[in-house]
Design an enzyme around this catalytic site. Structure first.
Site, PDB file in Angstrom:
ATOM      1  N   HIS A 227      12.140  -3.495   4.741  1.00 39.12           N
ATOM      2  CA  HIS A 227      13.141  -3.889   3.749  1.00 39.12           C
ATOM      3  C   HIS A 227      14.381  -3.025   3.862  1.00 39.12           C
ATOM      4  O   HIS A 227      14.403  -2.028   4.580  1.00 39.12           O
ATOM      5  CB  HIS A 227      12.564  -3.761   2.329  1.00 39.12           C
ATOM      6  CG  HIS A 227      11.523  -4.784   2.002  1.00 39.12           C
ATOM      7  ND1 HIS A 227      11.821  -6.003   1.428  1.00 39.12           N
ATOM      8  CD2 HIS A 227      10.175  -4.763   2.175  1.00 39.12           C
ATOM      9  CE1 HIS A 227      10.704  -6.701   1.264  1.00 39.12           C
ATOM     10  NE2 HIS A 227       9.689  -5.968   1.716  1.00 39.12           N
ATOM     11  N   GLU A 309      12.078   1.060   2.723  1.00 41.74           N
ATOM     12  CA  GLU A 309      13.460   0.672   2.419  1.00 41.74           C
ATOM     13  C   GLU A 309      14.340   1.534   3.329  1.00 41.74           C
ATOM     14  O   GLU A 309      14.544   2.719   3.094  1.00 41.74           O
ATOM     15  CB  GLU A 309      13.777   0.953   0.947  1.00 41.74           C
ATOM     16  CG  GLU A 309      12.938   0.165  -0.042  1.00 41.74           C
ATOM     17  CD  GLU A 309      13.464  -1.240  -0.278  1.00 41.74           C
ATOM     18  OE1 GLU A 309      14.430  -1.624   0.419  1.00 41.74           O
ATOM     19  OE2 GLU A 309      12.917  -1.938  -1.133  1.00 41.74           O
TER      20      GLU A 309
END
Length: 345
Positions: A227, A309
């Site tokens: 992500h 992330e």
């Protein structure tokens, strides 16, 4: 969840004091987990994490277990913007147009997950890795499908989301697919059998429940969801999300909490060392690690799994890296080295 940007400046020495060269952040030092350090001034606290991460990547598999990372603060269920990071709003790069047809299962509208490629004769021969590229470039065309709720054990979540994008329109779904393909190539060269949850061949999805099920069905030795975040400008850095201990409904992460943390710590250390991207200055208390109980992809996993992330797509400096092909190659290399370290350790 996303981040990109121009190739970062090399960190001269991770054992030196961490330098914050980004005038947008204006943040003081943070304490990073690692070996005990006598701190004379609060501004010196960040050195601990840098020292630990360098120790980890230098020690490599087979050495004694690394010092534990400073435990991340109490798990957060939302991003800094107040929106769960796996439930981002559609972006201008992906106009929202609801599907007029009733919601259907992804299996009735899309192809099956990518078949695992056979492993080679490298050091990861016999190991299975599942890579989950977050979101899907076509999700914005199927909002009725992705917005339906699915059970994640301790509650309900959207089936999937559109993800975020840079201010210039480069989407998180494009980013995650690109890094996933690069990561697959590297791991296959190491001999691993690799499976992607989606490879851009399906119209939308899969749902977060199916993403977890794919890793479980493959009996993956390690699984990772890719992500990039969509937080406020000035919020920079990467963080790895670990599963909390959840035992509710179909979710029972208790058997994988410890192994997932070990995977996450290895990935965080190698990612920092290879990419130079700093640990998040807005999530995880400076540790680069965050624990959450609200993500279906983690709650329903039966195999060691983490999310990463890679950076914040809404911050100009991070975005410059995320949109760089050469930096995305570094990101894939850093993640792969963390996975290899975990599997061989």
């Amino acid at each position: 969840m996303s981040y990109v940007g121009p190739d970062p400046d090399d960190f001269d020495d991770f054992n030196d004091f961490y330098r914050d060269d980004d005038p947008q952040r204006g943040r003081g030092g943070r304490r990073f987990g690692g070996r005990p350090v006598l701190v004379a001034f609060a501004a010196l606290v960040p050195t601990a994490l840098a020292a630990w991460l360098v120790w980890q990547v230098v020690s490599g598999p087979g050495d004694s277990a690394p010092p534990k990372v400073l435990p991340a603060p109490a798990q957060s269920s939302t991003s800094s913007s107040g929106t769960p990071s796996d439930a981002k709003e559609p972006t201008s790069a992906a106009p929202s147009t609801s599907s007029s047809s009733p919601s259907k299962s992804p299996s009735t509208t899309s192809k099956k997950p990518t078949t695992p490629a056979g492993g080679g004769s490298g050091p990861l021969k016999g190991k299975v890795v599942v890579i989950d590229p977050g979101h899907n470039p076509g999700n914005f065309r199927h909002t009725a499908d992705i917005n339906r709720l699915v059970n994640v054990g301790n509650g309900s979540k959207e089936c999937d989301t559109t993800g975020t994008s840079t201010n210039g329109g480069y989407t998180e779904a494009q980013f995650t697919l690109d890094v996933a393909r690069r990561l697959r190539t590297i791991l296959e060269q190491q001999g691993a059998t690799v499976q992607l949850t989606q490879n851009g061949e399906r119209a939308w999805g899969p749902c977060v429940t199916e993403r977890a099920a794919i890793g479980n069905a493959a009996k993956a030795d390690a699984a990772i969801s890719l992500h990039a975040d969509g937080s406020a400008a000035g919020n920079r850095g990467f963080h790895v999300i670990l599963p909390a201990s959840v035992h509710a409904g179909a979710a029972d992460t208790r058997p994988i909490v410890a192994s997932s943390r070990a995977l996450g710590e290895r990935v965080a250390g190698k990612f920092l060392q290879v990419t130079g991207e700093p640990p998040s200055n807005y999530v995880g208390g400076g540790t680069g690690l965050d624990t959450r109980s609200d993500l279906g992809g983690l709650n329903l996993s039966k195999v060691p799994k983490v999310f990463i992330e890679c950076g914040n797509m809404r911050d100009a400096q991070d975005a410059g890296r995320l949109t760089s092909g050469s930096w995305r190659q570094k990101a894939a290399q850093g993640i792969s080295e963390g996975i290899v370290s975990f599997l061989r350790g």
